[in-house]
Design a protein around this motif. Structure first.
Motif: not given
Length: 168
Positions: A151, A161, A166-168
């Motif tokens: 992110k 997301d 998928i944001l980490c």
């Protein structure tokens, strides 16, 4: 480079357009791939692009899931070192699940992404990465991949997301 004009001036360069044409990407997407799931990382193999960290992080997951394949697309100074690591280092037990394509044409990138499931985009919270809008993000999305990214910067504006990534 972003134009044929620059490509003529810089030997060995590759033209990368500053936009993504969906008509170029979507027609190749097959329906169903069998049992193997492919995770792709497109990018130059350099010490600052995160491939070694990706290999180190995913090696235990690959070891437990024999139906996963990790494909590194791109060439560069770290390619040989990564390949050696996949064959003898911490990732030696997953060598058959890790593929290195070397530098390939844009057409070949498209073919590889058409058979992939997940596109990886590691970024760091630095001014350089905050200012980037990586073309590979658009290519991953245009090819219908789920994107796993940090992110950071513009990526957070493109990835919702849980919807397209998928944001980490």
């Amino acid at each position: 480079v972003c134009s044929h004009f620059l490509a003529k001036r810089y030997s060995g360069s590759m033209v990368i357009p500053n936009m993504v044409d969906l008509k170029f990407w979507l027609p190749l997407r097959p329906s169903g791939f069998g049992g193997t799931r492919r995770i792709v990382f497109v990018g130059q193999m350099g010490p600052y692009h995160g491939q070694m960290e990706v290999l180190e992080s995913l090696a235990p997951i690959l070891k437990k899931n024999k139906n996963l394949k990790l494909v590194f697309v791109g060439g560069g100074e770290m390619e040989e070192k990564l390949s050696r690591e996949a064959g003898s280092g911490f990732a030696r037990k997953v060598k058959k699940q890790v593929v290195f394509t070397g530098q390939v044409s844009q057409e070949r990138v498209r073919e590889i992404l058409a058979t992939a499931d997940i596109g990886l985009l590691p970024l760091w919270n630095t001014p350089v990465h905050q200012a980037r809008h990586p073309l590979k993000l658009l290519e991953y999305l245009a090819a219908g991949l789920v994107v796993i990214a940090n992110k950071v910067g513009e990526v957070a504006r493109q990835i919702k997301d849980g919807e397209n990534g998928i944001l980490c």
